[in-house]
Every structure is written in C-alpha cells, then in structure tokens.
Enzyme design. Structure first.
Site, mmCIF file in Angstrom:
data_model
loop_
_atom_site.group_PDB
_atom_site.id
_atom_site.type_symbol
_atom_site.label_atom_id
_atom_site.label_comp_id
_atom_site.label_asym_id
_atom_site.label_seq_id
_atom_site.Cartn_x
_atom_site.Cartn_y
_atom_site.Cartn_z
ATOM 1 N N GLU A 163 18.843 71.331 32.941
ATOM 2 C CA GLU A 163 20.133 70.776 33.375
ATOM 3 C C GLU A 163 20.688 69.821 32.318
ATOM 4 O O GLU A 163 20.433 68.608 32.381
ATOM 5 C CB GLU A 163 19.998 70.041 34.716
ATOM 6 C CG GLU A 163 19.780 70.951 35.901
ATOM 7 C CD GLU A 163 19.771 70.183 37.224
ATOM 8 O OE1 GLU A 163 19.628 68.943 37.197
ATOM 9 O OE2 GLU A 163 19.917 70.829 38.283
ATOM 10 N N GLU A 251 18.454 77.531 40.219
ATOM 11 C CA GLU A 251 18.066 76.472 41.159
ATOM 12 C C GLU A 251 19.183 76.248 42.165
ATOM 13 O O GLU A 251 20.339 76.065 41.788
ATOM 14 C CB GLU A 251 17.773 75.176 40.401
ATOM 15 C CG GLU A 251 17.332 74.010 41.288
ATOM 16 C CD GLU A 251 16.972 72.780 40.466
ATOM 17 O OE1 GLU A 251 16.385 72.946 39.368
ATOM 18 O OE2 GLU A 251 17.273 71.652 40.897
#
Length: 325
Positions: A163, A251
């Site tokens: 991320e 995710e």
C-alpha cells in the site's frame, strides 16, 4: 410423460455440468487452471479462459507467525473455500520484520508457499510495506530469492508493494515497480505480478493515466474496506477497468479501514456486485484472531480450527459465503 422425461434429462445435464461451471473457489485449483496470465483486463488460465481467484489473506507475519503453516493453509482451502492464500511479509515495524531478521521472514513465507503448492492453490506473496521505495534493495533481494526458488511453479503470484502512501505514481511508485519487475523477470518470465497503487492501493486512476508498458502478465492492486471506501472508489475502479487496466483486489475488508466494526453489509454487497460484474479476483483481510472487526476468526482460534464455522466472525462468514458462491 414426455415433459417429465425432458425435465429428468435436464436435471441430469445440470448435475453433470455443475462441477465444470461451479464458482466455488475450492474446486478451482492450480491443477485445473495451471499457469495464469493476463489478457486485456482479465486474469486467464492455461487455456485462455477467464479465471477468478477468491481467498483469504493472513495477518502481518511479525505479529501472527503462528498462522504461517500448512495446518492454517489446509483450513483456508478446505473450509474457507479458497483457491488463493496471501501471506503478508512485514518489512519494517517497531517489532521487527524483514529488515531486522530476513531469515525469519523468509522461513515464514516459504512455509506458506510450500503449503499452498501442496494444497494445489495459488499463493499471493505480499511485500507488506508502506514506503517500499525506501527499501528497494531489500525488495529486490526478497523477490530475487523467491523467484529463483519458486518461479517455476504456476502457483506463484507476486505483490511487489502492499500500500504505497505517496500519490506520486509516475516519479516514485512506477520506477520502484519497474526495478522489482526486472529482478523477478530475470528468474521468472511468466507468473503474474501485481502492483500496488497510490493512496493505500486505491489510486487506480493515477496508474491508468501512466501504466507500465512493455511488460506482460502484470496487474494493478485495489484495496477497499466497505465501511470507508464506497461509491466514489467504485467509480474510480470502474473507470480504470473500462480504460483497460487489469485489476486484482489483493485486500478487502467488510468493515472500516482501521479494521474496526461494524460490518457494512449493504456496502459490501455493492462491492461484491462490482467484483462479479468484472470477474475480479479478491482476497479478504484477514485470517486473524485479533479482537477487531476485520478478523475472520474469533479470539483464541488456533491453526487447527481455522475456518471452522463456529470459529468464524461475522466478517469471516461473509467472506466464506462469497468464496463458495
């Protein structure tokens, strides 16, 4: 009489073809689909047919290493009806991680990879970092070793940057990905590589404006939590996909982005509709017994009970339901 015969034959045909057309991820194994690749916006199998991976992600390796084993992966496959598992290799935390003890982290990821290979499912290897551009040498070292050791297995999928915090795709994130891709491709020319996108892997619009070219079998990561990322983020995803960006949801959570409850069933259903509309693959966060909304397991669950129904949380039950659908 004739109508009864026709109806009976119809039932026979339905029963016969059901295993072939089933979307239960438990049945969509590596043996069935083999080497994956990317064709346009789609993930496809060895025969060029569209394939959808659905499964469960582990929690950060540094904090829940007790789930990094074959017992856990067995439960994820058989009881959570998954054809992909995602180990999250912690890189740089106050408690340690790859930068502190690479041997320990390598042992954990290897255990999950080998369990996934034995269980005939795919394994999505996540470099769990928020500032990976500052750890490029470590990233290259990690993925070079993995691609040399396991790159010949069709089970392997690489996620090179979990991320990214930064929104600077073209100047920062993209060059990082290109360097890590080069390291992987030196050893593994085929397996799919998934690239984290800006703003915690929500910025598909920035990636589609300046995609990586001259590479095959790459996709772009989308993360969302149903309580936080809602219709504006779905619109960004639709727009990027319509412009030709291949997307993989590496995710997602049914709750808020900080992992807190409650489960947002209404928004989650809207997200599932989008995932099915485009045939996107998706991995739930997380196989964890931490007392928080995003955990799929109730507190105190051990590997021996992973994904048993009585040990699933509300979030875990929703994820399993959709893995089976």
């Amino acid at each position: 009489m004739k109508s009864s015969l026709v109806f009976g034959l119809f039932l026979v045909v339905i029963c016969w073809i059901h295993p072939v057309i089933s979307k239960d991820a438990l049945l969509e194994t590596v043996t069935k689909h083999g080497q994956l690749s990317v064709n346009g916006i789609h993930l496809v199998d060895k025969d060029g047919e569209k394939v959808q991976l659905k499964g469960m992600g582990l929690f950060w390796s540094i904090w829940m290493p007790y789930f990094y084993n074959k017992t856990t992966v067995d439960g994820i496959k058989n009881l959570c009806h998954s054809n992909v598992v995602r180990p999250m290799i912690a890189v740089d935390t106050q408690s340690g991680g790859y930068l502190t003890d690479p041997d320990a982290e390598n042992a954990l990821v290897d255990a999950v990879i080998e369990a996934a290979i034995a269980d005939d499912i795919y394994v999505l290897i996540d470099w769990q970092d928020f500032e990976a551009e500052n750890h490029l040498d470590a990233s290259i070292e990690f993925f070079d070793r993995l691609s040399k050791k396991y790159g010949s297995y069709p089970n392997i999928i690489y996620e090179t940057y979990n991320e990214p915090i930064t929104k600077d795709w073209s100047a920062v994130i993209k060059p990082y990905h290109e360097a890590v891709i080069a390291a992987i491709r030196a050893n593994d020319p085929d397996n799919v590589i998934i690239l984290g996108t800006p703003n915690y892997s929500t910025g598909l619009d920035l990636a589609v404006a300046d995609p990586i070219t001259n590479q095959s079998n790459i996709m772009y990561s989308l993360h969302f939590y149903a309580g936080t990322q809602q219709e504006p983020f779905r619109e960004i995803a639709r727009g990027a996909i319509k412009k030709g960006l291949p997307v993989f949801v590496t995710e997602y959570g049914t709750v808020n982005a900080d992992a807190s409850p409650p489960v947002n069933k209404e928004e989650m259903d809207l997200w599932y509709d989008l995932l099915e509309e485009y045939g996107l693959s998706y991995v739930n966060f997380a196989i964890s017994d931490k007392d928080e909304g995003a955990s799929a397991l109730i507190p105190g669950t051990t590997p021996e009970h992973v994904c048993e129904e009585e040990y699933l949380t509300e979030s875990g039950k929703i994820a399993v339901e959709h893995n089976k659908a």
